[in-house]
Design a protein around this motif. Sequence first.
Motif, PDB file in Angstrom:
ATOM      1  N   GLY A 276       0.845  -1.186   0.000  1.00 15.38           N
ATOM      2  CA  GLY A 276       0.000   0.000   0.000  1.00 15.38           C
ATOM      3  C   GLY A 276       0.874   1.226   0.000  1.00 15.38           C
ATOM      4  N   PHE A 277       0.254   2.387  -0.181  1.00 17.42           N
ATOM      5  CA  PHE A 277       1.011   3.616  -0.024  1.00 17.42           C
ATOM      6  C   PHE A 277       1.188   3.852   1.476  1.00 17.42           C
ATOM      7  N   PRO A 278       2.289   4.484   1.861  1.00 15.70           N
ATOM      8  CA  PRO A 278       2.480   4.734   3.292  1.00 15.70           C
ATOM      9  C   PRO A 278       1.307   5.545   3.845  1.00 15.70           C
ATOM     10  N   MET A 279       0.904   5.209   5.067  1.00 16.02           N
ATOM     11  CA  MET A 279      -0.263   5.892   5.651  1.00 16.02           C
ATOM     12  C   MET A 279       0.057   6.339   7.058  1.00 16.02           C
ATOM     13  N   LEU A 280      -0.502   7.470   7.417  1.00 17.20           N
ATOM     14  CA  LEU A 280      -0.378   7.956   8.792  1.00 17.20           C
ATOM     15  C   LEU A 280      -1.780   7.978   9.401  1.00 17.20           C
ATOM     16  N   ASP A 281      -1.848   7.752  10.706  1.00 14.71           N
ATOM     17  CA  ASP A 281      -3.152   7.825  11.372  1.00 14.71           C
ATOM     18  C   ASP A 281      -3.605   9.269  11.472  1.00 14.71           C
ATOM     19  N   GLY A 282      -4.895   9.491  11.311  1.00 17.34           N
ATOM     20  CA  GLY A 282      -5.452  10.834  11.450  1.00 17.34           C
ATOM     21  C   GLY A 282      -5.483  11.568  10.122  1.00 17.34           C
ATOM     22  N   ALA A 283      -6.270  12.660  10.088  1.00 22.26           N
ATOM     23  CA  ALA A 283      -6.370  13.471   8.862  1.00 22.26           C
ATOM     24  C   ALA A 283      -5.399  14.643   9.006  1.00 22.26           C
ATOM     25  N   LEU A 284      -4.195  14.486   8.497  1.00 21.88           N
ATOM     26  CA  LEU A 284      -3.176  15.538   8.640  1.00 21.88           C
ATOM     27  C   LEU A 284      -3.348  16.598   7.561  1.00 21.88           C
ATOM     28  N   SER A 285      -2.995  17.826   7.893  1.00 19.61           N
ATOM     29  CA  SER A 285      -2.974  18.873   6.859  1.00 19.61           C
ATOM     30  C   SER A 285      -1.776  18.588   5.951  1.00 19.61           C
ATOM     31  N   LEU A 286      -1.794  19.206   4.767  1.00 20.69           N
ATOM     32  CA  LEU A 286      -0.673  19.051   3.840  1.00 20.69           C
ATOM     33  C   LEU A 286       0.620  19.522   4.523  1.00 20.69           C
ATOM     34  N   PHE A 287       0.503  20.589   5.282  1.00 15.94           N
ATOM     35  CA  PHE A 287       1.644  21.171   5.974  1.00 15.94           C
ATOM     36  C   PHE A 287       2.220  20.163   6.983  1.00 15.94           C
ATOM     37  N   ASP A 288       1.353  19.572   7.807  1.00 12.63           N
ATOM     38  CA  ASP A 288       1.839  18.623   8.830  1.00 12.63           C
ATOM     39  C   ASP A 288       2.401  17.354   8.195  1.00 12.63           C
ATOM     40  N   ALA A 289       1.759  16.910   7.106  1.00 11.93           N
ATOM     41  CA  ALA A 289       2.276  15.710   6.433  1.00 11.93           C
ATOM     42  C   ALA A 289       3.662  16.007   5.847  1.00 11.93           C
ATOM     43  N   ALA A 290       3.848  17.223   5.298  1.00 10.69           N
ATOM     44  CA  ALA A 290       5.147  17.598   4.739  1.00 10.69           C
ATOM     45  C   ALA A 290       6.207  17.636   5.843  1.00 10.69           C
ATOM     46  N   GLU A 291       5.814  18.108   7.013  1.00 14.10           N
ATOM     47  CA  GLU A 291       6.745  18.132   8.158  1.00 14.10           C
ATOM     48  C   GLU A 291       7.194  16.725   8.495  1.00 14.10           C
ATOM     49  N   TRP A 292       6.236  15.805   8.461  1.00 16.12           N
ATOM     50  CA  TRP A 292       6.561  14.402   8.760  1.00 16.12           C
ATOM     51  C   TRP A 292       7.569  13.876   7.733  1.00 16.12           C
ATOM     52  N   VAL A 293       7.342  14.195   6.474  1.00 17.13           N
ATOM     53  CA  VAL A 293       8.246  13.721   5.409  1.00 17.13           C
ATOM     54  C   VAL A 293       9.643  14.318   5.627  1.00 17.13           C
ATOM     55  N   ARG A 294       9.678  15.606   5.945  1.00 18.73           N
ATOM     56  CA  ARG A 294      10.981  16.282   6.141  1.00 18.73           C
ATOM     57  C   ARG A 294      11.740  15.728   7.335  1.00 18.73           C
ATOM     58  N   SER A 295      11.015  15.171   8.288  1.00 17.96           N
ATOM     59  CA  SER A 295      11.685  14.668   9.494  1.00 17.96           C
ATOM     60  C   SER A 295      12.656  13.537   9.163  1.00 17.96           C
ATOM     61  N   PHE A 296      12.612  13.016   7.931  1.00 16.55           N
ATOM     62  CA  PHE A 296      13.577  11.978   7.515  1.00 16.55           C
ATOM     63  C   PHE A 296      14.813  12.602   6.859  1.00 16.55           C
ATOM     64  N   GLY A 297      14.885  13.926   6.876  1.00 23.41           N
ATOM     65  CA  GLY A 297      16.074  14.593   6.355  1.00 23.41           C
ATOM     66  C   GLY A 297      16.061  14.755   4.844  1.00 23.41           C
ATOM     67  N   VAL A 298      14.890  14.604   4.214  1.00 22.34           N
ATOM     68  CA  VAL A 298      14.813  14.796   2.758  1.00 22.34           C
ATOM     69  C   VAL A 298      14.213  16.175   2.475  1.00 22.34           C
ATOM     70  N   ARG A 299      14.447  16.648   1.241  1.00 13.48           N
ATOM     71  CA  ARG A 299      13.825  17.924   0.851  1.00 13.48           C
ATOM     72  C   ARG A 299      12.510  17.653   0.120  1.00 13.48           C
ATOM     73  N   VAL A 300      11.501  18.429   0.433  1.00 17.54           N
ATOM     74  CA  VAL A 300      10.223  18.308  -0.276  1.00 17.54           C
ATOM     75  C   VAL A 300      10.236  19.299  -1.438  1.00 17.54           C
ATOM     76  N   LEU A 301      10.195  18.773  -2.656  1.00 21.42           N
ATOM     77  CA  LEU A 301      10.293  19.629  -3.847  1.00 21.42           C
ATOM     78  C   LEU A 301       8.928  20.176  -4.253  1.00 21.42           C
ATOM     79  N   SER A 302       7.875  19.397  -4.002  1.00 22.19           N
ATOM     80  CA  SER A 302       6.522  19.905  -4.276  1.00 22.19           C
ATOM     81  C   SER A 302       5.535  19.174  -3.381  1.00 22.19           C
ATOM     82  N   ALA A 303       4.431  19.834  -3.118  1.00 21.59           N
ATOM     83  CA  ALA A 303       3.414  19.253  -2.225  1.00 21.59           C
ATOM     84  C   ALA A 303       2.030  19.648  -2.753  1.00 21.59           C
ATOM     85  N   GLU A 304       1.176  18.649  -2.877  1.00 22.59           N
ATOM     86  CA  GLU A 304      -0.189  18.938  -3.370  1.00 22.59           C
ATOM     87  C   GLU A 304      -1.175  17.997  -2.694  1.00 22.59           C
ATOM     88  N   PRO A 305      -2.411  18.444  -2.509  1.00 27.52           N
ATOM     89  CA  PRO A 305      -3.415  17.483  -2.031  1.00 27.52           C
ATOM     90  C   PRO A 305      -3.707  16.442  -3.115  1.00 27.52           C
TER      91      PRO A 305
END
Length: 375
Positions: A276-305
């Motif tokens: 499956g695609f990775p999933m997080l519990d709860g309905a996160l905002s795009l902003f909070d989900a991006a924060e989670w992604v960044r917490s792995f030390g990667v750069r987010v180049l684009s973000a969209e719903p």
Amino acid sequence: MMSEKPELPEIGEKETGLAQAAPLLIGWFKKNARPLPWRMDRDPYRILVSETMLQQTRIETVLPYFERFLSDYPDPAHLAAAPEDEVLKHWEGLGYYSRARHLREAARQCVEKYGGKLPGSYAGLRALPGLGEYTAGAVASLAYGEPVSAVDGNVLRVLSRFWNDERDISRSAVKKEARSRIEAVLRTLDEPGVFNEALMELGEVRCLPNGRPQCLRCPLNGLCLARQAGTEADLPNRGEIKPRRKEAKTVLLLFCGEKVALEKRPDRGLLAGLYGFPMLDGALSLFDAAEWVRSFGVRVLSAEPAGEAVHVFTHVEWAMRGCRFRTDRPLPGLIYAEADELATKYALPSAFRLYRAQAKDSGKDKQNGKMGSDQ
Ligand code: ADE
């Protein structure tokens, strides 16, 4: 005070009714049976595959799966030799994936213990993984003519109407009683399997659920007690249906280069062991989900719903919100798949349909870091 008339027919009456129904039902079935592919012969393996697929799944849905499965795994030996992931890929979209795992495990036992054939009796079948009373009864009666019942929800609906029985069909005592009454009749018949299959067929094409029985075209309408009492649309009593638990999820579509991230789901729980695609519990905002992604030390180049979807399981409902990111590097611990591998390699359950459609275009726009716009 004693009521004048018993609420339910006495035992003998019920059995008599069913014995009277048998020739009508069998005659009707022989004339009207749909030409389904597993009815072409009485091969127990084909019957087992069909009965396994048909649990919880409609016939029209099953048909293409059945043909493909049988062409790739024509006997237990082929199924036993196939890798589990490949068998799950064949099952993709049918749901209830433990059925596929058990079927493969049952095939392995047939190879190990029975020379690649299915065991020749109800007792032997019942001992195989995944074969409960219903499936073992269906295979033993349809393939071997053993007088054992095959009682599923359809059959219970038919019988609750036939006997005008208002008891809750989800109670095990009600099912047990139905089984023993049917078996009393089966023991008197030359073709017990035909009787069982005719009961299933009647439930699927005449004695329809949700208050829609087609009584005028039913071969048992002259004997049916619910029809006489006018209660057919109110039956069966399915007991108290618990509301589903609702869970909010955030689904992450993580693109990197031409690939999209998948995770293998845990061995236990919903969609166990599938991809499956990775999933997080709860309905996160795009902003909070991006924060989670960044917490792995990667750069987010684009973000969209990536849109919202609901998927309904038996006891749980997922309300999913998708977030689509492109990152400069892969996140650790995930599988990065090419778009065509989603079609050919990984079994992705239909819960992810909306997101999968978007992942197909994972390689597009990789040069400028923009996403495709196929919402
Ligand atoms: N439902 C489950 N098994 C069936 C069968 N053999 N025929 C018709 N309907 C079914």
